[in-house]
Design a protein around this motif. Sequence first.
Motif: not given
Length: 143
Positions: A107-112, A120-129, A11-21
């Motif tokens: 260019a993406e170093v800073i934005t990413k 990471e902070r958002a997923w730290y608050r999520i209990n899923y898994g 789930a973290k992989t998919i959500t991050w990839r959507l944002v990153g892509t």
Amino acid sequence: MGKVSYKRHLAKTITWRLVGTLDTIILSWLITGNPFTGLKIGIAEMVTKMVLYYLHERAWLSVDVTNSQKRHLIKTVTWRGIGTLDTILLSWVITGNPLTGLKIGFAEVITKMILYYLHERAWYRINYGLDIRKRAKKWKRTS
């Protein structure tokens, strides 16, 4: 940290990839001036980065850094190194221009890094898994 399910990392992989892509597509489009080049780079990255991110998540299971903010910061830096190298190489191959690959990668170093830290902070608050957090939360409600 307790037992962490594979579902959480997927789930973290998919959500991050959507944002990153989305970030890569926009940056590539702005730098090359061509939306189709941005899409090509973003689609290619979707595959390579999902595999690399999942492996990065699994590797971090064995790292003993308990302070969440320190852990998230170190994970941000290590992932960004891997991700930037991947972006530079893919952008170079797709555009045929190593300088364009470097421009997009840097260019993406800073934005990413900012986006990844927030992810990471958002997923730290999520209990899923996270079985241990689920049990602790359930115990607090019943006591």
